[in-house]
Motif scaffolding. Structure first.
Motif, PDB file in Angstrom:
ATOM      1  N   ILE A   1       0.688  -1.021   0.490  1.00  0.00           N
ATOM      2  CA  ILE A   1      -0.243   0.252   0.004  1.00  0.00           C
ATOM      3  C   ILE A   1       1.150   1.083  -0.120  1.00  0.00           C
ATOM      4  O   ILE A   1       1.623   1.309   1.073  1.00  0.00           O
TER       5      ILE A   1
ATOM      6  N   ASP B   1      -3.031   5.785  -3.237  1.00  0.00           N
ATOM      7  CA  ASP B   1      -3.483   4.428  -2.982  1.00  0.00           C
ATOM      8  C   ASP B   1      -5.070   4.836  -3.036  1.00  0.00           C
ATOM      9  O   ASP B   1      -5.827   5.669  -1.462  1.00  0.00           O
ATOM     10  N   THR B   2      -6.031   4.306  -3.346  1.00  0.00           N
ATOM     11  CA  THR B   2      -7.447   3.652  -2.330  1.00  0.00           C
ATOM     12  C   THR B   2      -7.372   1.885  -3.010  1.00  0.00           C
ATOM     13  O   THR B   2      -7.511   1.590  -3.358  1.00  0.00           O
ATOM     14  N   VAL B   3      -7.141   2.215  -1.288  1.00  0.00           N
ATOM     15  CA  VAL B   3      -7.409   0.698  -1.258  1.00  0.00           C
ATOM     16  C   VAL B   3      -9.057   0.296  -0.389  1.00  0.00           C
ATOM     17  O   VAL B   3      -9.502   0.792  -0.299  1.00  0.00           O
TER      18      VAL B   3
ATOM     19  N   VAL C   1      -8.940   4.924   1.742  1.00  0.00           N
ATOM     20  CA  VAL C   1      -9.728   3.415   2.892  1.00  0.00           C
ATOM     21  C   VAL C   1     -10.888   3.329   2.570  1.00  0.00           C
ATOM     22  O   VAL C   1     -12.014   3.990   2.859  1.00  0.00           O
TER      23      VAL C   1
ATOM     24  N   VAL D   1     -12.761  -3.874  -7.224  1.00  0.00           N
ATOM     25  CA  VAL D   1     -11.477  -3.475  -6.982  1.00  0.00           C
ATOM     26  C   VAL D   1     -11.014  -4.103  -8.230  1.00  0.00           C
ATOM     27  O   VAL D   1     -10.902  -5.144  -8.742  1.00  0.00           O
TER      28      VAL D   1
ATOM     29  N   ALA E   1     -11.599   0.767  -5.688  1.00  0.00           N
ATOM     30  CA  ALA E   1     -10.766   0.826  -5.184  1.00  0.00           C
ATOM     31  C   ALA E   1      -9.291  -0.021  -6.785  1.00  0.00           C
ATOM     32  O   ALA E   1      -9.439  -0.888  -7.187  1.00  0.00           O
ATOM     33  N   ASP E   2      -8.539   0.444  -6.105  1.00  0.00           N
ATOM     34  CA  ASP E   2      -7.317  -0.122  -6.570  1.00  0.00           C
ATOM     35  C   ASP E   2      -6.349  -1.159  -6.142  1.00  0.00           C
ATOM     36  O   ASP E   2      -6.600  -2.605  -6.884  1.00  0.00           O
ATOM     37  N   LYS E   3      -6.323  -2.064  -5.191  1.00  0.00           N
ATOM     38  CA  LYS E   3      -6.347  -2.987  -4.031  1.00  0.00           C
ATOM     39  C   LYS E   3      -7.520  -3.591  -3.326  1.00  0.00           C
ATOM     40  O   LYS E   3      -8.351  -2.446  -2.327  1.00  0.00           O
ATOM     41  N   GLY E   4      -7.403  -4.092  -2.821  1.00  0.00           N
ATOM     42  CA  GLY E   4      -9.075  -5.386  -2.002  1.00  0.00           C
ATOM     43  C   GLY E   4      -8.468  -6.187  -1.046  1.00  0.00           C
ATOM     44  O   GLY E   4      -7.825  -7.008  -1.579  1.00  0.00           O
TER      45      GLY E   4
END
Length: 336
Positions: free
Chosen positions: A174, A178-180, A203, A284, A250-253
């Motif tokens: 992260i 970022d957007t997670v 987040v 995501v 989101a970029d990652k989950g």
């Protein structure tokens, strides 16, 4: 014997009715007794016509012939306008019924789901092989309690060391800006504590405890997915949360689970929780599974993410090497 007249009366269908022969003189005079005989012949032949009509009509409808509780199920099974449920969804519903009642018969389950008893027996056999139920005479019972949740505070103490190692490894993925997306698990809560120093981080979460933890850090924007509160886990679920997710990405989950198998992927013990996580995964770019080794090879009630959709697994535990081996060819596995 003089000339005679034969009185005949045809039925409506053209079949021969009753007839009688009279002297021509009596017929021409139209005596009262003769007129009475004529009326009697007409009445008797009308009765014959009615009897013939009745033999052509079905005595009973299908609804009258079937048992009163079987006809609705028959209609559902023969209604081509309703698509059959996918087998996975049907088995999830079977487990939901068992979780509610503790025991259910084949007949009742078939009526509830609108399928044949043969289909239910096959589902029972498959679920028994997976260790989720035990078949009994005419039905099934839960083989064991389905992963009792416990309170959030008590779950924080379970395998705490493994969760901390997993959280530190996840935090390395992260970056600032970022957007997670994080679920409401205790592992995600541990990740949140590891990323408190990030800048311009967004987040998205359905975890109340996690949101409160990050709320004290002004450099982090925390978006809470609204919905119904589950007091024992501190998570928010329901249709409101699912509708809100339609506007987010989101970029990652990072997702924990009750289990991970090759057949069912990531699974949950709560249907509302599983439905929401499935919706989160659709929003995501990367799905990163974070769970300790005790959950590898274990299946729970409802599937929310197939193995094909997982991009990375981060795990920890004394037997992590052995239990993560089946997944190495599918996606990168990080053992910490």
């Amino acid at each position: 014997m003089g000339r005679q007249v034969v009185l005949k009366h045809k039925t409506r269908e053209g079949t021969q009715g009753f007839s009688k022969t009279y002297p021509a003189k009596a017929y021409e005079c139209g005596t009262p007794s003769l007129r009475g005989e004529q009326r009697s012949l007409r009445t008797r032949n009308r009765n014959i016509s009615k009897a013939l009509d009745n033999t052509r009509k079905p005595r009973y409808t299908l609804a009258q012939l079937l048992p009163h509780n079987a006809y609705p199920a028959y209609k559902r099974m023969t209604d081509t306008g309703n698509d059959a449920l996918p087998p996975e969804v049907r088995r999830d519903q079977i487990m939901a019924l068992l979780q509610r009642y503790g025991q259910i018969s084949v007949k009742r389950c078939a009526e509830q789901l609108g399928v044949s008893e043969v289909t239910i027996r096959n589902d029972f056999a498959l679920l028994e092989r997976e260790g989720l139920l035990r078949r009994i005479w005419g039905g099934a019972v839960l083989d064991r309690p389905l992963w009792p949740e416990g309170s959030f505070a008590s779950r924080l103490k379970v395998r705490a060391e493994e969760k901390e190692r997993i959280a530190r490894a996840a935090a390395l993925l992260i970056n600032d800006g970022d957007t997670v997306m994080l679920d409401a698990s205790t592992t995600a809560y541990a990740i949140a504590r590891q990323i408190a120093d990030r800048r311009n981080l967004t987040v998205i979460t359905n975890g109340m405890h996690l949101a409160l933890s990050l709320g004290a850090h002004p450099a982090i924007t925390t978006i809470v997915i609204g919905g119904q509160v589950r007091g024992d886990t501190g998570s928010l679920t329901g249709t409101l949360a699912e509708e809100m997710l339609q506007r987010l990405h989101a970029d990652k989950g990072f997702f924990s689970a009750r289990g991970l198998t090759l057949a069912k992927g990531l699974t949950e013990s709560s249907i509302p929780e599983g439905l929401l996580k499935a919706e989160m995964i659709r929003h995501v770019d990367q799905v990163i599974a974070v769970l300790d080794s005790s959950k590898l090879g274990v299946s729970s009630l409802t599937s929310f993410c197939p193995v094909e959709a997982i991009h990375r697994l981060i795990t920890a535990g004394p037997d992590a090497d052995e239990r993560s081996a089946p997944f190495i060819e599918l996606f990168p596995v990080m053992i910490v």
